[in-house]
Design a protein around this motif. Structure first.
Motif, short mmCIF file in Angstrom:
data_model
loop_
_atom_site.label_atom_id
_atom_site.label_comp_id
_atom_site.label_asym_id
_atom_site.label_seq_id
_atom_site.Cartn_x
_atom_site.Cartn_y
_atom_site.Cartn_z
N ARG A 1 -10.26 0.40 9.40
CA ARG A 1 -9.91 0.52 7.87
C ARG A 1 -10.86 -0.17 7.23
NH1 ARG A 1 -6.24 -3.04 4.87
NH2 ARG A 1 -5.51 -1.85 3.11
N THR B 1 -9.80 -8.25 8.98
CA THR B 1 -10.90 -7.78 8.15
C THR B 1 -11.76 -8.73 7.96
OG1 THR B 1 -9.37 -8.00 6.52
CG2 THR B 1 -9.28 -6.01 7.53
N TYR C 1 -7.36 1.55 15.27
CA TYR C 1 -8.16 2.00 14.26
C TYR C 1 -9.07 1.31 13.40
CZ TYR C 1 -4.91 -0.93 11.51
OH TYR C 1 -4.29 -2.19 10.92
N GLY D 1 -12.09 -0.49 2.64
CA GLY D 1 -11.68 -0.22 1.31
C GLY D 1 -12.38 -1.13 0.39
N GLU E 1 0.69 -1.16 0.02
CA GLU E 1 0.03 -0.10 -0.04
C GLU E 1 0.96 1.12 0.04
OE1 GLU E 1 -3.04 2.17 3.28
OE2 GLU E 1 -3.03 0.01 3.12
N HIS F 1 -7.78 6.30 12.67
CA HIS F 1 -7.58 6.24 14.07
C HIS F 1 -8.76 6.68 15.09
CE1 HIS F 1 -3.05 6.41 13.33
NE2 HIS F 1 -3.40 5.13 13.00
N THR G 1 -8.14 2.35 -0.08
CA THR G 1 -8.48 2.22 1.30
C THR G 1 -8.41 3.41 2.24
OG1 THR G 1 -7.71 0.92 3.22
CG2 THR G 1 -5.98 1.70 1.70
N ARG H 1 -8.40 4.82 6.38
CA ARG H 1 -8.01 4.33 7.67
C ARG H 1 -8.28 5.32 8.85
NH1 ARG H 1 -2.69 1.66 9.85
NH2 ARG H 1 -1.71 3.63 8.94
N GLU I 1 -4.10 -6.56 12.18
CA GLU I 1 -5.46 -6.10 11.47
C GLU I 1 -6.11 -7.26 11.35
OE1 GLU I 1 -5.54 -2.75 8.64
OE2 GLU I 1 -6.48 -4.24 7.24
N SER J 1 -5.91 8.35 7.12
CA SER J 1 -4.94 7.94 5.93
C SER J 1 -5.51 7.42 4.81
CB SER J 1 -4.11 6.87 6.62
OG SER J 1 -3.33 7.41 7.65
#
Length: 211
Positions: free
Chosen positions: A146, A189, A144, A148, A78, A128, A124, A126, A187, A88
């Protein structure tokens, strides 16, 4: 004798004047210490990140036949930018490889079967959510979220000829190390393929470098 007298008179009159002038100049322009160079405790801005880990599909894409639970591996690179401390935005490229038995025929109508892989470019975002300070009152640990979206292309084409839209989201934890530019995280997901209705999830450690 006259020359010596003149030199002595010049010394008496001029030298003290020059000394006073130098002293006045020094007082107007005092010598200062060079200011110390300071650094950010955490660097933010353009960044490059990599992550990899196990990924799973609960019901792989198929028009007919079984849709067995499929395990595999996924990796992602990324590139993006930090929008302040909290947000981000990035662009990613993800690849995955999943195992499937010989009874999995996908969308091939029986012409192919077995394992498959995918390649997904996308974007994506993100955020926090919560930050925790260390003993130096610097927020280094963040929880955080995230999310996408990407364009998923499968291989072999005979097994899964149609591309699909992948959406994913999940929580993560990130720690900004004392090396300033580096952070590490973990992470989890959940993912969903819109056309086929395929549900999946992944657990991915990650490493990030901010310029």
């Amino acid at each position: 004798m006259k020359a010596l007298a003149s030199l002595a008179l010049f010394t008496v009159l001029v030298v003290p004047t020059l000394a006073r002038a130098q002293k006045a100049t020094a007082s107007k322009n005092p010598v200062k210490d060079r200011p110390a160079e300071t650094f950010n405790e955490i660097e933010r801005g353009l960044y490059f990140a990599v992550q990899a880990g196990p990924s799973f599909l609960v019901n792989p894409p198929a028009d007919s036949g079984p849709q067995p639970f499929s395990s595999g591996q996924a990796a992602q690179v990324e590139v993006g930018i930090d929008l302040g401390e909290r947000l981000s935005l990035g662009f990613f490229l993800m690849g995955s490889a999943n195992r499937a038995g010989s009874d999995y025929i996908g969308k091939s109508g029986g012409a192919a079967s077995g394992d498959f892989s995918s390649l997904v470019p996308g974007v994506t975002l993100r955020a926090h959510l919560v930050g925790f300070e260390d003993n130096q009152e610097v927020k280094r640990t963040f929880i955080y979220a995230r999310a996408g979206v990407g364009y998923s292309m499968f291989s072999p084409k005979l097994l899964l000829p149609d591309a699909d839209i992948l959406v994913f989201a999940g929580p993560g934890v990130e720690y900004y190390t004392r090396l300033r530019h580096f952070s590490v995280g973990l992470e989890v997901t959940g993912s969903y393929l819109l056309s086929s209705g395929t549900v999946g999830f992944a657990v991915m450690p990650n490493l990030r470098y901010a310029f």
